[in-house]
Write a protein that holds these residues in place. Structure first.
Motif, PDB file in Angstrom:
ATOM      1  N   ARG A 295      -5.696  -9.885  -0.674  1.00 43.50           N
ATOM      2  CA  ARG A 295      -4.376  -9.455  -1.138  1.00 43.50           C
ATOM      3  C   ARG A 295      -4.441  -8.045  -1.727  1.00 43.50           C
ATOM      4  O   ARG A 295      -3.572  -7.214  -1.490  1.00 43.50           O
ATOM      5  CB  ARG A 295      -3.862 -10.455  -2.192  1.00 43.50           C
ATOM      6  N   TRP A 296      -5.493  -7.751  -2.502  1.00 41.03           N
ATOM      7  CA  TRP A 296      -5.660  -6.423  -3.089  1.00 41.03           C
ATOM      8  C   TRP A 296      -5.869  -5.377  -1.991  1.00 41.03           C
ATOM      9  O   TRP A 296      -5.262  -4.309  -2.023  1.00 41.03           O
ATOM     10  CB  TRP A 296      -6.832  -6.406  -4.077  1.00 41.03           C
ATOM     11  N   VAL A 297      -6.695  -5.695  -0.998  1.00 39.56           N
ATOM     12  CA  VAL A 297      -6.940  -4.765   0.115  1.00 39.56           C
ATOM     13  C   VAL A 297      -5.635  -4.500   0.853  1.00 39.56           C
ATOM     14  O   VAL A 297      -5.296  -3.347   1.150  1.00 39.56           O
ATOM     15  CB  VAL A 297      -8.011  -5.309   1.085  1.00 39.56           C
ATOM     16  N   SER A 298      -4.877  -5.545   1.122  1.00 38.90           N
ATOM     17  CA  SER A 298      -3.604  -5.400   1.820  1.00 38.90           C
ATOM     18  C   SER A 298      -2.624  -4.545   1.018  1.00 38.90           C
ATOM     19  O   SER A 298      -1.963  -3.656   1.575  1.00 38.90           O
ATOM     20  CB  SER A 298      -3.007  -6.784   2.086  1.00 38.90           C
ATOM     21  N   ASP A 299      -2.560  -4.780  -0.293  1.00 41.07           N
ATOM     22  CA  ASP A 299      -1.687  -3.969  -1.144  1.00 41.07           C
ATOM     23  C   ASP A 299      -2.092  -2.502  -1.116  1.00 41.07           C
ATOM     24  O   ASP A 299      -1.237  -1.607  -1.056  1.00 41.07           O
ATOM     25  CB  ASP A 299      -1.708  -4.473  -2.591  1.00 41.07           C
ATOM     26  N   MET A 300      -3.403  -2.226  -1.156  1.00 42.19           N
ATOM     27  CA  MET A 300      -3.881  -0.839  -1.159  1.00 42.19           C
ATOM     28  C   MET A 300      -3.593  -0.142   0.176  1.00 42.19           C
ATOM     29  O   MET A 300      -3.160   1.014   0.193  1.00 42.19           O
ATOM     30  CB  MET A 300      -5.382  -0.773  -1.458  1.00 42.19           C
ATOM     31  N   THR A 301      -3.818  -0.837   1.289  1.00 42.64           N
ATOM     32  CA  THR A 301      -3.548  -0.207   2.588  1.00 42.64           C
ATOM     33  C   THR A 301      -2.062   0.036   2.768  1.00 42.64           C
ATOM     34  O   THR A 301      -1.657   1.044   3.345  1.00 42.64           O
ATOM     35  CB  THR A 301      -4.112  -1.033   3.764  1.00 42.64           C
ATOM     36  N   ASP A 302      -1.246  -0.866   2.228  1.00 41.06           N
ATOM     37  CA  ASP A 302       0.211  -0.679   2.280  1.00 41.06           C
ATOM     38  C   ASP A 302       0.618   0.540   1.447  1.00 41.06           C
ATOM     39  O   ASP A 302       1.420   1.367   1.892  1.00 41.06           O
ATOM     40  CB  ASP A 302       0.912  -1.944   1.790  1.00 41.06           C
ATOM     41  N   ARG A 303       0.053   0.678   0.251  1.00 40.36           N
ATOM     42  CA  ARG A 303       0.360   1.825  -0.613  1.00 40.36           C
ATOM     43  C   ARG A 303      -0.063   3.142   0.030  1.00 40.36           C
ATOM     44  O   ARG A 303       0.561   4.165  -0.194  1.00 40.36           O
ATOM     45  CB  ARG A 303      -0.344   1.672  -1.957  1.00 40.36           C
TER      46      ARG A 303
END
Length: 135
Positions: free
Chosen positions: A99-107
């Motif tokens: 979830r953290w990786v996904s949030d960072m790539t989205d940002r």
């Protein structure tokens, strides 16, 4: 940062910490001989061998990591570990929640991390820049 555990068995030791805000766990450990049986994680793992020789099976191949090499293990990848030399090995590893990786790539404008593919190109790399970022 939450300190989860410190343990020592013989000359083996492990220190685990967890960042409460991100959920990222860090492991700093030393093993001689057998380190761990085959297992997998829900998280993305990125780490660096600090000392000695670390050998492990992952993605149907045997890998040998030496000081300064980075290890990249995707979620769900079955892996094990052992020290083929008597002095053992020391390494540091970050467990990055999906979830953290996904949030960072989205940002960063890359989009959902799941669209990037499920595997790393290489399990081991000698990329100095990547090593420095992981450390």
């Amino acid at each position: 940062m939450t300190h989860l555990s410190d343990s020592q068995i013989g000359s083996d030791w492990i220190n685990i910490r967890r960042d409460n805000e991100t959920g990222i766990e860090s492991v700093h450990a030393h093993f001689q001989g057998h380190a761990y049986d085959p297992h997998d994680h829900d998280e993305m793992l990125v780490g660096v061998t600090h000392q000695g020789v670390q050998r492990f099976s992952c993605n149907r191949s045997t890998h040998t990591s030496t000081p300064g090499r980075s290890m990249l293990i995707e979620p769900g990848a079955l892996h094990d570990g052992f020290a083929p030399e008597p002095e053992g090995f020391t390494y540091g590893m970050l467990y990055l929640p999906q979830r953290w990786v996904s949030d960072m790539t989205d940002r960063l404008g890359v989009g959902d991390a799941s669209s990037l593919g499920a595997t790393f190109r290489n399990t081991l790399t000698d990329d100095v820049q990547l090593r420095d970022v992981i450390q």
